[in-house]
Write a protein that holds these residues in place. Structure first.
Motif, mmCIF file in Angstrom:
data_model
loop_
_atom_site.group_PDB
_atom_site.id
_atom_site.type_symbol
_atom_site.label_atom_id
_atom_site.label_comp_id
_atom_site.label_asym_id
_atom_site.label_seq_id
_atom_site.Cartn_x
_atom_site.Cartn_y
_atom_site.Cartn_z
ATOM 1 N N LYS A 314 0.819 -1.203 0.000
ATOM 2 C CA LYS A 314 0.000 0.000 0.000
ATOM 3 C C LYS A 314 0.860 1.262 0.000
ATOM 4 C CE LYS A 314 -3.870 -2.354 0.543
ATOM 5 N NZ LYS A 314 -4.903 -2.429 -0.531
ATOM 6 N N ILE A 315 0.380 2.295 -0.680
ATOM 7 C CA ILE A 315 0.995 3.615 -0.609
ATOM 8 C C ILE A 315 0.267 4.399 0.472
ATOM 9 C CG2 ILE A 315 1.595 5.740 -1.814
ATOM 10 C CD1 ILE A 315 3.036 3.298 -2.897
ATOM 11 N N VAL A 316 1.007 4.856 1.465
ATOM 12 C CA VAL A 316 0.437 5.612 2.574
ATOM 13 C C VAL A 316 1.151 6.962 2.655
ATOM 14 C CG1 VAL A 316 -0.087 3.489 3.835
ATOM 15 C CG2 VAL A 316 2.077 4.676 4.258
ATOM 16 N N ASP A 317 0.688 7.819 3.552
ATOM 17 C CA ASP A 317 1.428 9.059 3.795
ATOM 18 C C ASP A 317 1.779 9.152 5.268
ATOM 19 O OD1 ASP A 317 -0.731 11.259 4.990
ATOM 20 O OD2 ASP A 317 -1.665 9.809 3.625
ATOM 21 N N VAL A 318 2.975 9.627 5.545
ATOM 22 C CA VAL A 318 3.489 9.750 6.906
ATOM 23 C C VAL A 318 3.958 11.178 7.123
ATOM 24 C CG1 VAL A 318 4.206 7.331 6.954
ATOM 25 C CG2 VAL A 318 5.825 9.076 6.207
ATOM 26 N N ALA A 319 4.137 11.553 8.382
ATOM 27 C CA ALA A 319 4.635 12.888 8.688
ATOM 28 C C ALA A 319 6.032 13.059 8.114
ATOM 29 C CB ALA A 319 4.646 13.113 10.191
ATOM 30 N N LEU A 320 6.255 14.148 7.408
ATOM 31 C CA LEU A 320 7.548 14.402 6.782
ATOM 32 C C LEU A 320 8.662 14.439 7.822
ATOM 33 C CD1 LEU A 320 8.973 14.912 4.132
ATOM 34 C CD2 LEU A 320 8.324 17.318 4.276
ATOM 35 N N GLU A 321 8.376 15.005 8.987
ATOM 36 C CA GLU A 321 9.394 15.107 10.029
ATOM 37 C C GLU A 321 9.813 13.743 10.565
ATOM 38 O OE1 GLU A 321 7.879 17.364 13.261
ATOM 39 O OE2 GLU A 321 6.103 16.093 13.558
ATOM 40 N N ASP A 322 8.907 12.753 10.489
ATOM 41 C CA ASP A 322 9.236 11.408 10.956
ATOM 42 C C ASP A 322 10.049 10.629 9.933
ATOM 43 O OD1 ASP A 322 7.797 11.887 13.254
ATOM 44 O OD2 ASP A 322 5.960 10.930 12.520
ATOM 45 N N ALA A 323 10.064 11.105 8.700
ATOM 46 C CA ALA A 323 10.700 10.361 7.613
ATOM 47 C C ALA A 323 12.155 10.750 7.394
ATOM 48 C CB ALA A 323 9.917 10.565 6.317
ATOM 49 N N VAL A 324 12.608 11.835 8.019
ATOM 50 C CA VAL A 324 13.972 12.324 7.785
ATOM 51 C C VAL A 324 14.777 12.286 9.079
ATOM 52 C CG1 VAL A 324 13.256 13.800 5.874
ATOM 53 C CG2 VAL A 324 13.291 14.736 8.188
ATOM 54 N N GLY A 325 16.067 12.234 8.915
ATOM 55 C CA GLY A 325 16.940 12.329 10.070
ATOM 56 C C GLY A 325 17.403 11.012 10.652
ATOM 57 N N GLU A 326 16.743 9.904 10.310
ATOM 58 C CA GLU A 326 17.149 8.600 10.829
ATOM 59 C C GLU A 326 17.482 7.669 9.675
ATOM 60 O OE1 GLU A 326 15.474 4.896 13.596
ATOM 61 O OE2 GLU A 326 14.312 6.755 13.411
ATOM 62 N N LEU A 327 18.724 7.198 9.657
ATOM 63 C CA LEU A 327 19.175 6.324 8.590
ATOM 64 C C LEU A 327 18.544 4.938 8.719
ATOM 65 C CD1 LEU A 327 21.294 6.290 6.220
ATOM 66 C CD2 LEU A 327 22.825 5.143 7.845
ATOM 67 N N ARG A 328 18.047 4.423 7.616
ATOM 68 C CA ARG A 328 17.485 3.066 7.596
ATOM 69 C C ARG A 328 18.576 2.114 7.105
ATOM 70 N NH1 ARG A 328 14.736 0.067 3.542
ATOM 71 N NH2 ARG A 328 13.329 -1.511 4.387
ATOM 72 N N THR A 329 19.198 1.441 8.035
ATOM 73 C CA THR A 329 20.312 0.565 7.696
ATOM 74 C C THR A 329 19.812 -0.833 7.311
ATOM 75 O OG1 THR A 329 20.583 0.043 10.053
ATOM 76 C CG2 THR A 329 21.963 1.802 9.133
ATOM 77 N N LEU A 330 20.732 -1.625 6.814
ATOM 78 C CA LEU A 330 20.412 -2.980 6.363
ATOM 79 C C LEU A 330 19.824 -3.815 7.498
ATOM 80 C CD1 LEU A 330 20.693 -5.279 4.201
ATOM 81 C CD2 LEU A 330 22.965 -5.695 5.184
ATOM 82 N N ASP A 331 18.771 -4.526 7.199
ATOM 83 C CA ASP A 331 18.181 -5.484 8.137
ATOM 84 C C ASP A 331 19.187 -6.625 8.331
ATOM 85 O OD1 ASP A 331 16.772 -7.457 9.463
ATOM 86 O OD2 ASP A 331 14.944 -7.197 8.282
ATOM 87 N N LEU A 332 19.714 -6.759 9.542
ATOM 88 C CA LEU A 332 20.770 -7.739 9.788
ATOM 89 C C LEU A 332 20.291 -9.177 9.653
ATOM 90 C CD1 LEU A 332 22.791 -6.070 12.682
ATOM 91 C CD2 LEU A 332 23.179 -5.994 10.210
ATOM 92 N N GLU A 333 18.990 -9.396 9.690
ATOM 93 C CA GLU A 333 18.470 -10.740 9.461
ATOM 94 C C GLU A 333 18.776 -11.195 8.033
ATOM 95 O OE1 GLU A 333 14.192 -13.156 9.469
ATOM 96 O OE2 GLU A 333 14.398 -11.282 10.588
ATOM 97 N N ILE A 334 18.721 -10.235 7.093
ATOM 98 C CA ILE A 334 19.044 -10.554 5.698
ATOM 99 C C ILE A 334 20.517 -10.893 5.562
ATOM 100 C CG2 ILE A 334 19.046 -9.676 3.320
ATOM 101 C CD1 ILE A 334 16.717 -7.843 4.186
ATOM 102 N N LEU A 335 21.358 -10.142 6.266
ATOM 103 C CA LEU A 335 22.791 -10.421 6.241
ATOM 104 C C LEU A 335 23.085 -11.782 6.862
ATOM 105 C CD1 LEU A 335 25.617 -9.363 5.541
ATOM 106 C CD2 LEU A 335 25.711 -8.374 7.842
ATOM 107 N N ASP A 336 22.359 -12.115 7.918
ATOM 108 C CA ASP A 336 22.540 -13.413 8.562
ATOM 109 C C ASP A 336 22.174 -14.547 7.606
ATOM 110 O OD1 ASP A 336 22.858 -15.184 10.999
ATOM 111 O OD2 ASP A 336 20.744 -15.565 10.530
ATOM 112 N N GLU A 337 21.113 -14.355 6.851
ATOM 113 C CA GLU A 337 20.721 -15.367 5.861
ATOM 114 C C GLU A 337 21.792 -15.511 4.785
ATOM 115 O OE1 GLU A 337 15.979 -14.286 6.463
ATOM 116 O OE2 GLU A 337 17.102 -13.527 4.734
ATOM 117 N N ALA A 338 22.340 -14.364 4.366
ATOM 118 C CA ALA A 338 23.388 -14.402 3.339
ATOM 119 C C ALA A 338 24.640 -15.091 3.852
ATOM 120 C CB ALA A 338 23.726 -12.982 2.898
#
Length: 343
Positions: A314-338
């Motif tokens: 789904k396409i949703v909308d979120v507060a712009l202030e909540d979307a910036v400033g925090e880096l979304r790093t790699l999900d380590l579960e994916i790295l563990d699988e790899a």
């Protein structure tokens, strides 16, 4: 209703589908759209072009952005902010749709929260490192480009019995490196989220060689660290308008380490801006279009200070202030699988 739109920061496949989606949905609501040129430089200088459904009808397959881009940061200079606010008023812009990553959207958020300017954000980056959305458009195209490049490099690595180190983009998030390493059956991957273990890497490569595999593929994210005391490998100490250094060069260092410690002839390749270029995949065309349509609908309805995002399907909308400033790093579960394949 008059809507402005701009594309800022690094370009990526999928930007033009977003532009097309915004223009069409605004037009359907009875409004008009103009496109500011070269990121935030456009509204500062008042440079723009008219955008109509007819003029953007066939841009969905084009890479990059028809509006141009830049890393201009108006927040650094209050006079530039005043120019933007003045131009928005003079040109009677009701809402500005900003398409970009953390930096571009950070500017949009400050213009909204501190100056009351009506802005809507749309997340864009090949790095896939923006919070509040499950994925960013441009990422799918990028990892497919890396995968195809590694498929080609594999044949020359095997022919010459070499190890080849491929350096990818991603800055301080390892999404591109990890996904492309899985997709290309790499022998090892280095990402920023986990300190690099060069001893483990070299041990695995020697084990592969002893087991009969006479070549090797190592994928390294540009933001990975070889050692904490060394810090990040950079191309230059200079920073851009947003304070970022130009990462790059770790691939060559890793190749030198492998050759020195294993005795295996090793080469390195930095894919660089190849990862940003070319026509977008079907996934990025569809995602970009959907995000653009919803951004246009929000702008036309008078909503402001929001960012469109993908959550599940789904396409949703979120507060712009909540979307910036925090880096979304790699999900380590994916790295563990790899890591099942890095033993």
């Amino acid at each position: 209703m008059k809507v402005g739109i701009l594309t800022g920061g690094g370009d990526c496949p999928g930007l033009n589908p977003v532009i097309r989606g915004v223009v069409q949905s605004v037009a359907n609501a009875g409004g008009e759209t103009i496109g500011f040129l070269e990121g935030w430089r456009g509204p500062i200088e008042g440079n723009f072009i008219e955008l109509t459904p007819e003029s953007v009808s066939d841009i969905i397959f084009k890479g990059g952005t028809i509006l141009g881009s830049s890393r201009t940061n108006p927040i650094k200079d209050p006079s530039l902010v005043e120019k933007i606010l003045e131009n928005m008023k003079t040109m009677k812009i009701d809402c500005l749709v900003a398409i970009g990553g953390d930096d571009t959207l950070g500017v949009a958020n400050k213009l909204h929260s501190e100056h009351g300017m009506a802005t809507i954000g749309c997340p864009k980056t090949i790095d896939n490192d923006l919070s509040s959305t499950d994925v960013t458009f441009g990422f799918d195209t990028s990892i497919n480009i890396v995968m195809e490049a590694i498929d080609r490099l594999r044949t020359t690595a095997e022919s010459h019995r070499r190890v080849i180190v491929i350096e990818t983009m991603g800055r301080h998030a390892g999404w591109i490196a990890c996904y492309s390493a899985i997709a290309s059956a790499a022998d090892y991957v280095m990402v920023p989220e986990i300190p690099a273990n060069v001893d483990e890497m070299c041990s695995i490569l020697k084990k592969r060689r002893e087991g009969g595999k006479n070549y090797g593929i190592v994928v390294v994210s540009e933001g990975a660290e070889l050692a904490k005391d060394e810090g990040f490998v950079t191309q230059s100490a200079e920073v851009d308008d947003f304070g970022h250094v130009a990462l790059g060069g770790i691939g060559e260092k890793v190749a030198d380490i492998i050759e020195e410690r294993t005795g295996i002839e090793t080469r390195w390749v930095t894919l660089g801006h190849l990862q940003r270029g070319g026509t977008p995949t079907a996934a990025d065309r569809v995602l970009g279009t959907r995000l653009g349509v919803h951004a246009g609908r929000l702008a036309a309805s008078g909503v402001k200070g929001r960012m469109v995002a993908l959550r599940g399907t789904k396409i949703v909308d979120v507060a712009l202030e909540d979307a910036v400033g925090e880096l979304r790093t790699l999900d380590l579960e994916i790295l563990d699988e790899a890591s099942e394949f890095f033993k």
